[in-house]
Design a protein around this motif. Sequence first.
Motif, PDB file in Angstrom:
ATOM      1  N   PHE A  26      10.154  -1.256   2.743  1.00 29.05           N
ATOM      2  CA  PHE A  26       9.838  -2.581   3.277  1.00 29.05           C
ATOM      3  C   PHE A  26      10.471  -2.770   4.657  1.00 29.05           C
ATOM      4  N   LYS A  27      11.744  -2.421   4.770  1.00 31.07           N
ATOM      5  CA  LYS A  27      12.404  -2.543   6.074  1.00 31.07           C
ATOM      6  C   LYS A  27      11.949  -1.436   7.009  1.00 31.07           C
ATOM      7  N   GLY A  28      11.639  -0.264   6.410  1.00 38.31           N
ATOM      8  CA  GLY A  28      11.189   0.872   7.213  1.00 38.31           C
ATOM      9  C   GLY A  28       9.859   0.637   7.904  1.00 38.31           C
ATOM     10  N   ALA A  87       3.041   6.307   2.962  1.00 40.75           N
ATOM     11  CA  ALA A  87       2.813   6.718   1.571  1.00 40.75           C
ATOM     12  C   ALA A  87       3.190   8.181   1.363  1.00 40.75           C
ATOM     13  N   LEU A  88       2.787   9.038   2.282  1.00 36.82           N
ATOM     14  CA  LEU A  88       3.081  10.473   2.127  1.00 36.82           C
ATOM     15  C   LEU A  88       4.591  10.717   2.178  1.00 36.82           C
ATOM     16  N   HIS A  89       5.253   9.963   3.061  1.00 34.06           N
ATOM     17  CA  HIS A  89       6.703  10.057   3.175  1.00 34.06           C
ATOM     18  C   HIS A  89       7.345   9.574   1.875  1.00 34.06           C
ATOM     19  N   GLN A  90       6.872   8.419   1.392  1.00 36.36           N
ATOM     20  CA  GLN A  90       7.424   7.815   0.193  1.00 36.36           C
ATOM     21  C   GLN A  90       7.226   8.713  -1.019  1.00 36.36           C
ATOM     22  N   ALA A  91       6.063   9.389  -1.058  1.00 31.01           N
ATOM     23  CA  ALA A  91       5.717  10.202  -2.229  1.00 31.01           C
ATOM     24  C   ALA A  91       6.768  11.279  -2.493  1.00 31.01           C
ATOM     25  N   TYR A 122       0.832  -1.206   0.000  1.00 30.50           N
ATOM     26  CA  TYR A 122       0.000   0.000   0.000  1.00 30.50           C
ATOM     27  C   TYR A 122       0.868   1.258   0.000  1.00 30.50           C
ATOM     28  N   GLY A 123       1.892   1.243   0.833  1.00 28.77           N
ATOM     29  CA  GLY A 123       2.790   2.405   0.925  1.00 28.77           C
ATOM     30  C   GLY A 123       3.440   2.700  -0.414  1.00 28.77           C
ATOM     31  N   THR A 124       3.897   1.625  -1.099  1.00 28.87           N
ATOM     32  CA  THR A 124       4.541   1.804  -2.402  1.00 28.87           C
ATOM     33  C   THR A 124       3.544   2.313  -3.433  1.00 28.87           C
ATOM     34  N   VAL A 169      -0.290   3.439   6.926  1.00 30.59           N
ATOM     35  CA  VAL A 169      -0.196   3.447   5.462  1.00 30.59           C
ATOM     36  C   VAL A 169      -0.090   4.883   4.946  1.00 30.59           C
ATOM     37  N   LEU A 170      -0.927   5.746   5.502  1.00 28.44           N
ATOM     38  CA  LEU A 170      -0.926   7.150   5.102  1.00 28.44           C
ATOM     39  C   LEU A 170       0.451   7.774   5.322  1.00 28.44           C
ATOM     40  N   GLY A 171       0.986   7.560   6.517  1.00 33.81           N
ATOM     41  CA  GLY A 171       2.283   8.132   6.860  1.00 33.81           C
ATOM     42  C   GLY A 171       3.376   7.625   5.935  1.00 33.81           C
TER      43      GLY A 171
END
Lengths: 310, 253
Positions: free
Chosen positions: A247-249, A186-190, A100-102, A182-184
């Motif tokens: 993934f590790k994060g 994803a927003l970080h990843q974005a 989901y994060g990705t 998931v939100l956190g």
Amino acid sequence: MPLTSDPAVTGDPPAGPAATARPAPRRAGPPGADDPADLKVVPVRHPWRWAGVAVTAVLLAQFAHGLITNPAWEWGVFARFFANGTILKSVGTTLQLTVYGTALGFALGLVLALMRLSASPFLRWVAFGYIWAFRSIPLIVQLLFWFNLAYLYKRLDFGIPFGPGLFHFDTMGLVGAMGAAVLGLALHQAAYAAEIVRAGVQAVDAGQLEAAAALGLPRARRLRRIVLPQAMRSILPNATNEVISLFKGTSIVSVMAIGELFYQVQVVYGRNGRVVPLLMVATAWYILLTTVLSVLQHYVERHYAKGAAR
Amino acid sequence: MSAMVEIRSVHKSFGSVEVLRGIDLEVAAGRVTVVLGPSGSGKSTLLRTINHLEKVDRGWISVDGALVGYRKSGDRLYELREREILKQRTGIGFVFQNFNLFPHLTVLENLVEAPLAVQRRPRKEAEATARRLLTRVGLAEKADAYPRQLSGGQQQRVAIARALALEPKLLLFDEPTSALDPELVGEVLDVIKDLAHQGTTMIVVTHEIGFAREVADTVVFMDGGRIVEQGPPAQVLDHPRHERTRSFLSKVL
């Protein structure tokens, strides 16, 4: 030709001092006296390389020996918990968070990248501001913010901006612990994904866009069919890095008491006190799944390398 | 013979540099116009304004009776929407100096991309047309190759076929042989000559004087953002009226 080869090998009697500096070893008579093709090539020996190999091999053997014979590793406990039901379930949660994060992170990242490349200065600045903010805030701090969202905003209203709301959600119910995580993530990843995508798009030759425009291809198709597939070549290695580190994060999410792999392992060793073998369980799963990702990366990269000379 | 392309007092600046300083030119349908001139004379920019890859600052250009990139209403020019500009471009084929083939698509996919996406032709029909065009440029057996597996000359021939796939009424060539090894120039020029003999309207920016002499109906010599002189090749190339043209030709011939 003689510039790059050893004089003894070519057999040509070269003029100059180079010829006398290195005579062919163990040969009676002047070089080139016999058929040049008969001269034997003797490769240079590398004794220090062999010494290095020996030392490294001994160290490796010692390490392996220690892993096997030291009872403190408790391999029996490791084996018992590796495929244990709760652990497997927590691996599933970790994978969910990663997927989901990705997916959300890169979707938003693509939008942000396009905003940064937009002709509108306002959109460019908003995207830059987002990236600046989310790269500046430590992930763990951000996650705790989302976790405590209900404290800031009790209700989310959807309706006319600044006008009356049409329907609303209670924040508490909408953003559960898992949702917040998931939100956190994803927003970080974005923020990172945006920069990776932007770099990839900018690496595509401008002539490609011109050719597509000259052929009358619509903007969206130019992006989807011409630019992105070529950008993928430079996006993929970086993106895989990001996915692996996400993934590790996910282990950071353990601060929010979500039952992902690292949290679950802590719970178990909190109960039975077998810290090391359980950390090894988590380690083994992280290594295993990262390996799967790397293999996947190889095949996806091969797909996008179509038509590339190198 | 009616004018296929009409260019009227076109001006264009990049920042403070004025690249085109009032260009007037007419190209008749079915004719070949070759544009010569030193680098920096504005000839490539002029070519790019004809399919609106560059916007003009002043003046206007029309292709086949329609203004390029604008709609005239009263004494104003309204810029067209992207979609309308794209539609205009499908009537104008453009061949680039660096070919700009899509490297991740096969030769055949390069050719059918625009007919499928823009003209919404059935794939079968588009592929049949593409194969016919590849035969015409002598590359029928390369349909499934990727561009990087081809020589420069072959890539440029594919690029020409790709431009032809939309059945344009006008073809623009921007120094089509400048990026090629000398021994590959001939094969590309042969394809262009073949098109010229079939009555395709073309504007060719090039440094190949021999090609201009042989194929051009009109030779245009540009310098410093202006057209210095134009006329049939026998006149411009052999009896140039302007000193600037004479000195340029003496250097390249």
